[in-house]
Design a protein around this motif. Structure first.
Motif, PDB file in Angstrom:
ATOM      1  N   SER B 102       0.817  -1.216   0.000  1.00 28.42           N
ATOM      2  CA  SER B 102       0.000   0.000   0.000  1.00 28.42           C
ATOM      3  C   SER B 102       0.851   1.266   0.000  1.00 28.42           C
ATOM      4  O   SER B 102       0.396   2.309  -0.451  1.00 28.42           O
ATOM      5  CB  SER B 102      -0.895   0.003   1.235  1.00 28.42           C
ATOM      6  N   GLY B 103       2.045   1.176   0.510  1.00 30.29           N
ATOM      7  CA  GLY B 103       2.895   2.356   0.613  1.00 30.29           C
ATOM      8  C   GLY B 103       2.403   3.336   1.670  1.00 30.29           C
ATOM      9  O   GLY B 103       2.833   4.486   1.715  1.00 30.29           O
ATOM     10  N   LYS B 104       1.508   2.869   2.509  1.00 25.17           N
ATOM     11  CA  LYS B 104       0.918   3.760   3.520  1.00 25.17           C
ATOM     12  C   LYS B 104       1.898   4.064   4.649  1.00 25.17           C
ATOM     13  O   LYS B 104       1.914   5.144   5.197  1.00 25.17           O
ATOM     14  CB  LYS B 104      -0.324   3.099   4.114  1.00 25.17           C
ATOM     15  N   PHE B 105       2.703   3.060   4.996  1.00 26.47           N
ATOM     16  CA  PHE B 105       3.664   3.256   6.082  1.00 26.47           C
ATOM     17  C   PHE B 105       5.018   3.640   5.499  1.00 26.47           C
ATOM     18  O   PHE B 105       5.448   3.085   4.497  1.00 26.47           O
ATOM     19  CB  PHE B 105       3.800   1.972   6.905  1.00 26.47           C
ATOM     20  N   ASP B 106       5.669   4.565   6.161  1.00 23.37           N
ATOM     21  CA  ASP B 106       6.959   5.046   5.658  1.00 23.37           C
ATOM     22  C   ASP B 106       8.134   4.441   6.408  1.00 23.37           C
ATOM     23  O   ASP B 106       9.173   4.165   5.828  1.00 23.37           O
ATOM     24  CB  ASP B 106       7.013   6.570   5.790  1.00 23.37           C
ATOM     25  N   ILE B 107       7.938   4.258   7.708  1.00 24.59           N
ATOM     26  CA  ILE B 107       9.041   3.763   8.537  1.00 24.59           C
ATOM     27  C   ILE B 107       8.526   2.661   9.450  1.00 24.59           C
ATOM     28  O   ILE B 107       7.442   2.773  10.026  1.00 24.59           O
ATOM     29  CB  ILE B 107       9.625   4.919   9.388  1.00 24.59           C
ATOM     30  N   ASP B 152      26.198  -6.442   2.673  1.00 24.72           N
ATOM     31  CA  ASP B 152      26.988  -5.208   2.541  1.00 24.72           C
ATOM     32  C   ASP B 152      26.171  -3.957   2.224  1.00 24.72           C
ATOM     33  O   ASP B 152      26.748  -2.906   1.940  1.00 24.72           O
ATOM     34  CB  ASP B 152      28.118  -5.369   1.493  1.00 24.72           C
ATOM     35  N   VAL B 153      24.890  -4.041   2.245  1.00 28.10           N
ATOM     36  CA  VAL B 153      24.045  -2.863   2.004  1.00 28.10           C
ATOM     37  C   VAL B 153      23.385  -2.478   3.331  1.00 28.10           C
ATOM     38  O   VAL B 153      22.899  -3.345   4.052  1.00 28.10           O
ATOM     39  CB  VAL B 153      22.949  -3.189   0.952  1.00 28.10           C
ATOM     40  N   THR B 154      23.364  -1.183   3.646  1.00 28.98           N
ATOM     41  CA  THR B 154      22.744  -0.726   4.901  1.00 28.98           C
ATOM     42  C   THR B 154      21.235  -0.619   4.708  1.00 28.98           C
ATOM     43  O   THR B 154      20.773   0.088   3.807  1.00 28.98           O
ATOM     44  CB  THR B 154      23.307   0.642   5.317  1.00 28.98           C
ATOM     45  N   TYR B 155      20.503  -1.339   5.553  1.00 28.88           N
ATOM     46  CA  TYR B 155      19.044  -1.321   5.433  1.00 28.88           C
ATOM     47  C   TYR B 155      18.354  -0.756   6.682  1.00 28.88           C
ATOM     48  O   TYR B 155      17.145  -0.598   6.676  1.00 28.88           O
ATOM     49  CB  TYR B 155      18.505  -2.734   5.189  1.00 28.88           C
ATOM     50  N   ALA B 156      19.121  -0.530   7.736  1.00 25.80           N
ATOM     51  CA  ALA B 156      18.469  -0.037   8.952  1.00 25.80           C
ATOM     52  C   ALA B 156      19.384   0.946   9.656  1.00 25.80           C
ATOM     53  O   ALA B 156      20.599   0.935   9.460  1.00 25.80           O
ATOM     54  CB  ALA B 156      18.148  -1.204   9.879  1.00 25.80           C
ATOM     55  N   LEU B 339      15.498   1.519  12.516  1.00 24.39           N
ATOM     56  CA  LEU B 339      14.492   2.158  11.662  1.00 24.39           C
ATOM     57  C   LEU B 339      14.706   1.657  10.242  1.00 24.39           C
ATOM     58  O   LEU B 339      15.819   1.771   9.715  1.00 24.39           O
ATOM     59  CB  LEU B 339      14.654   3.676  11.694  1.00 24.39           C
ATOM     60  N   ILE B 340      13.676   1.073   9.656  1.00 25.58           N
ATOM     61  CA  ILE B 340      13.804   0.721   8.242  1.00 25.58           C
ATOM     62  C   ILE B 340      12.778   1.535   7.446  1.00 25.58           C
ATOM     63  O   ILE B 340      11.709   1.871   7.942  1.00 25.58           O
ATOM     64  CB  ILE B 340      13.648  -0.793   7.975  1.00 25.58           C
ATOM     65  N   VAL B 341      13.147   1.813   6.228  1.00 25.58           N
ATOM     66  CA  VAL B 341      12.293   2.663   5.396  1.00 25.58           C
ATOM     67  C   VAL B 341      11.583   1.784   4.368  1.00 25.58           C
ATOM     68  O   VAL B 341      12.190   0.897   3.766  1.00 25.58           O
ATOM     69  CB  VAL B 341      13.144   3.752   4.699  1.00 25.58           C
ATOM     70  N   ASN B 342      10.302   2.045   4.217  1.00 25.38           N
ATOM     71  CA  ASN B 342       9.490   1.267   3.284  1.00 25.38           C
ATOM     72  C   ASN B 342       9.815   1.669   1.843  1.00 25.38           C
ATOM     73  O   ASN B 342       9.582   2.805   1.431  1.00 25.38           O
ATOM     74  CB  ASN B 342       8.011   1.528   3.592  1.00 25.38           C
ATOM     75  N   LYS B 343      10.321   0.688   1.111  1.00 24.41           N
ATOM     76  CA  LYS B 343      10.695   0.915  -0.281  1.00 24.41           C
ATOM     77  C   LYS B 343       9.483   1.313  -1.130  1.00 24.41           C
ATOM     78  O   LYS B 343       9.608   1.948  -2.168  1.00 24.41           O
ATOM     79  CB  LYS B 343      11.279  -0.414  -0.794  1.00 24.41           C
ATOM     80  N   LEU B 344       8.313   0.893  -0.668  1.00 20.17           N
ATOM     81  CA  LEU B 344       7.102   1.109  -1.457  1.00 20.17           C
ATOM     82  C   LEU B 344       6.432   2.446  -1.142  1.00 20.17           C
ATOM     83  O   LEU B 344       5.415   2.786  -1.729  1.00 20.17           O
ATOM     84  CB  LEU B 344       6.100  -0.029  -1.179  1.00 20.17           C
ATOM     85  N   SER B 345       7.011   3.184  -0.216  1.00 19.10           N
ATOM     86  CA  SER B 345       6.382   4.444   0.190  1.00 19.10           C
ATOM     87  C   SER B 345       6.727   5.562  -0.784  1.00 19.10           C
ATOM     88  O   SER B 345       7.889   5.724  -1.171  1.00 19.10           O
ATOM     89  CB  SER B 345       6.855   4.833   1.591  1.00 19.10           C
ATOM     90  N   PRO B 346       5.745   6.380  -1.146  1.00 18.23           N
ATOM     91  CA  PRO B 346       6.071   7.536  -2.010  1.00 18.23           C
ATOM     92  C   PRO B 346       6.872   8.603  -1.257  1.00 18.23           C
ATOM     93  O   PRO B 346       7.400   9.509  -1.868  1.00 18.23           O
ATOM     94  CB  PRO B 346       4.689   8.068  -2.413  1.00 18.23           C
ATOM     95  N   ARG B 347       6.947   8.469   0.051  1.00 18.43           N
ATOM     96  CA  ARG B 347       7.696   9.444   0.862  1.00 18.43           C
ATOM     97  C   ARG B 347       9.002   8.844   1.396  1.00 18.43           C
ATOM     98  O   ARG B 347       9.516   9.269   2.417  1.00 18.43           O
ATOM     99  CB  ARG B 347       6.827   9.919   2.042  1.00 18.43           C
TER     100      ARG B 347
END
Lengths: 314, 480
Positions: B102-107, B152-156, B339-347
């Motif tokens: 849904s992209g509703k949640f950002d974090i 090797d990629v930072t996700y949080a 804290l992880i960021v939602n890849k699907l969020s428009p923000r």
């Protein structure tokens, strides 16, 4: 008035309105429920784990997922635990609820107060019950304290840490929580019994026990069946108390089907497996309901036969 | 214009006043951003304002509102909706978002061990690009930053170190009578335990259930058992997978770890099999436990405000094992919240910037040093010496135990399907602890279950993840 006249003049339209009055909600219900069932069905025939791909790309597995579940010993153990839990708690609820209903059947002073108190556990949220009892059940907690006082010996039971005792504890909590349900049903059943039969038996000199066992109990059988079936079905699905208190532990002592289903679906994210498991449980529940309906029908036929006997009900 | 005359005396007075007032002003004036914060603010501005929607337990959110308002004032980006969900339920909610897309949640504020599964579900936004853009460097004590990365990629971005140092009751341990009695009984002086065997011996000595004092205060319930097990296993030189993704839970090191785990039953409270933190923490704080490896936030709880055991604990690094032939000490950190960021969020861009701002050395110090809410435990090297953090954690001893424990801290299995792997070990150990099976049988059964899980998830996937999981292990045997 005009409407009634119009409908009376056009009987076909009246029938149509009547039909849609019944069919409308039915279609509405189907639209509301069916998608979930169909999706569940789709998932159970595909192999989908949330983090391994999207659901529309999930591989078709045929009956493979069902086969996996049916050959999973953990599922069968959970089913056995659920059956034991549901059977014993249903029995306990029934005995306690029926006894309370018998005690409350005749009005007495303070009757309403007792009634309100007796139904309170049913009105309490199960998770709240779990957390409250968690505090009461500590080894040095109030329950052991009260038992120690009553039994005049030091009671040191670890209610939640020993597997067999933990199972007993959750059964007791279920009984405490749901006895009011059986109490209400049985009280309604007792109130619906025609008092004439009771009085006639008394006039004929029957003892209280004979009146209970030979007059009241046979007439209450359909109500008893209903209470047992509903309670059993409800107990098979018990999750909040077991999860909040023990998460299926210690070990897997309280891992019932709902707990295992939750773990599979929402901790392991194997949606297909969870869906197949749900369907199997649903089929089992339907079988129980069908069996219950059959038993209720038989009870009704027996009672109808009694009433149909010459002189009965006169 | 009259030239102001500044005497040497006036100048010295002014300098002295500035020196006295400056630290206080700097501390109180959190609104003044430092260079790192300035860079993030600058980078954020080009993404525009945003009203973010996050998922975080209220007990964690409590430390953020001031910084949130500050960031809003500086950039127009703020967390305006916070869904209060307890930590244990956020993985499920995050996965539900991965399904609904849904992209509703950002974090999401979630346990870092969930990163592999959430990345596989396509939910998590990589953060390295944003970090580079804002000139932000993720610094964590020792090798701890690897907990925030996957392949090797930072996700949080971290919020809570959650390491478990060693706690030992100082008033008992340093009591001359107790020391004499111990020396008389064992023929050796009472010393800080170097190995699990030492700890058990000391715990047995102080285990006095008739006096409501229990030797050990670690958790043994179904939800938490495995955390302690990993620590025992790693310190014995063990690892739960072979390089070929075969479970290795029946090795001698794994057996040793299971035995060490179960041996503590004899010095634990009889109800420990059903106790989580809500039951154990009060026992520790009230002084009914002699020894434990426990979450560092409890140090703040004990030392930050008057409790029955304030000042009565010694803190240090957990014991280790010589099973591998050399002494290895390991601690554990779990759940390490991030804290992880939602890849699907428009923000997502604004959400990434918001997360960076909350994680800078300065801002995270403010969060960790919250005087009443200590769910955020130290993780940044700066936290270890910051006076405000030290004050909350009751002084240098506690902070030093946290720092050293972080240097040798270890994760639970950091692979896709983490929760299922964890639960299999939890369940079997819990069964063994409850006396339903032997330790050997427990790890054998867990091994069998792990084999099935590997098969379900795919051996190739797990095999690819193992080098990264191994790389999370500490670079030293014993912390200095």
């Amino acid at each position: 008035m005009a409407n009634a006249q119009t409908i009376a003049r056009k009987p076909g339209r009246g029938l149509l309105v009547f039909k849609w009055t019944l069919l409308g909600p039915l279609f509405g219900l189907l639209l509301f429920i069916l998608p979930a069932f169909l999706l569940q069905l789709y998932f159970s025939f595909h192999s989908w784990t949330i983090y391994l791909g999207s659901w529309w790309d999930a591989e078709f597995a045929g009956l493979g997922v069902f086969r996996d579940v049916l050959t999973d010993s953990r599922f069968w153990w959970a089913a056995l635990r659920s059956l034991i839990f549901a059977s014993l708690s249903t029995l306990g609820c029934f005995v306690a609820g029926f006894a309370l209903a018998m005690a409350m059947h005749r009005p007495f002073r303070g009757h309403s107060l007792f009634y309100a108190v007796f139904i309170l556990p049913m009105l309490t949220v199960p998770v709240v019950i779990a957390y409250t009892f968690e505090m009461l059940l500590f080894q040095r907690g109030p329950i052991n304290g009260i038992l120690s006082t009553i039994l005049m010996t030091n009671v040191n039971v670890t209610w939640l840490a020993q597997p067999p005792i933990a199972v007993f504890t959750v059964i007791m909590l279920e009984i405490w929580n749901w006895t009011p349900f059986v109490f209400i049903i049985m009280l309604a059943g007792l109130s619906s019994l025609p008092p004439e039969l009771d009085e006639a038996a008394q006039v004929l000199g029957a003892s209280r026990w004979r009146i209970f066992s030979e007059v009241q109990l046979p007439l209450l059988r359909p109500v008893i069946m209903l209470a047992l079936i509903l309670r059993f079905l409800e107990a098979m699905g018990e999750f909040p108390k077991t999860w909040a208190l023990l998460q299926g532990g210690p070990g897997s002592a309280t891992e019932t089907v709902p707990v295992y289903l939750f773990l599979t679906t929402w901790q392991y994210f194997h949606i297909s497996r969870g869906a197949a498991m749900s369907y199997l449980v649903l089929i089992f529940m339907i079988l129980i309901v069908l069996l219950g309906i059959r038993l209720l029908r038989r009870e009704k036929q027996t009672i109808d036969a009694i009433h149909a006997k010459p002189g009965a009900g006169e | 214009m009259k030239k102001a005359h500044v005497s040497r005396r006036k100048f010295l007075k002014g300098a002295l006043a500035t020196a006295v007032a400056a630290p206080a002003l700097l501390r109180a004036g959190g609104a003044k951003a430092g260079p790192e914060e300035d860079r993030i603010v600058k980078a954020s501005k080009k993404y525009g304002k945003a009203s973010l929607n996050g998922m975080m337990w209220a007990l964690y959110w409590r430390n953020y509102p001031r910084l949130n308002t500050e960031f809003k004032g500086l950039t127009g980006i703020s967390m305006d909706q916070v869904n209060d969900v307890p930590n244990l339920l956020i993985p499920q909610r995050a996965m539900a978002e991965a399904i609904s897309r849904s992209g509703k949640f950002d974090i999401f504020h979630v346990e870092s061990m969930m990163i592999p599964s959430l990345v596989a579900a396509g939910l998590v936004e990589p953060l390295d690009g944003y970090m580079k853009e804002a000139g932000f460097k993720l610094e964590m004590v020792g090798n701890f930053a690897s907990f925030m990365k996957y392949q090797d990629v930072t996700y949080a971005l971290p919020t809570d170190g959650n390491v478990c140092p060693q706690f030992i009751r100082k008033d008992l341990f340093e009591n001359p009578d107790e020391q004499k009695n111990f020396a008389d009984k064992h023929g050796k002086p009472l010393k800080w335990p170097e190995t699990w065997e030492d700890e058990l011996e000391i715990m047995k000595f102080f285990h006095r259930p008739d006096k409501e004092l229990f030797g050990f205060g670690g958790l043994r319930d179904k939800e938490n058992s495995s955390f302690w097990y990993w620590m025992y296993l790693y310190s014995a030189g063990g690892f739960p997978f072979s390089d070929d993704a075969e479970p290795t839970l029946t090795t001698p090191a794994a057996e040793y770890a299971a035995d060490t785990f179960l041996a503590r039953k004899q010095v634990s409270h009889p109800e420990a099999a059903a106790w989580g933190s809500p039951q154990m923490i009060p026992r520790i704080v009230e002084g009914k436990i002699f020894s434990a490896q426990y979450w560092d936030g409890i140090i703040a709880r004990i030392e930050g405000s008057p409790t029955p055991t304030t000042g009565k604990w010694l803190y240090g690094v957990p014991p280790g094992s010589k099973f591998s032939g050399r002494l290895i000490k390991r601690a554990f950190s779990a759940p390490v919240m991030g804290l992880i960021v939602n890849k699907l969020s428009p923000r997502k861009k604004q959400a990434a910037m918001w997360s960076l701002y909350m994680t800078t050395a300065k801002n995270s110090t403010e969060v960790v040093a919250h005087p009443t809410m200590t769910f955020h435990d130290p993780w940044h090297p700066v936290h270890m010496t910051a006076p405000e953090v030290e004050k909350v954690y009751g002084g240098k001893a506690g902070m030093e135990s946290i720092r050293k424990s972080l240097l040798v801290t270890t994760p639970p299995p950091y692979v896709t399907g983490y929760q299922e792997f964890k639960e299999a070990v939890d369940k079997n150990l819990s069964e063994a602890y409850a006396g339903r099976k032997s330790g050997k049988q427990a790890i054998k059964d867990a091994q069998e279950e792990w084999g099935k899980i590997v098969k379900k998830i795919g051996k190739a996937r797990i095999k690819k993840e193992i080098p990264y999981y191994k790389a999370m292990m500490p670079k030293m045997d014993v912390p200095t």
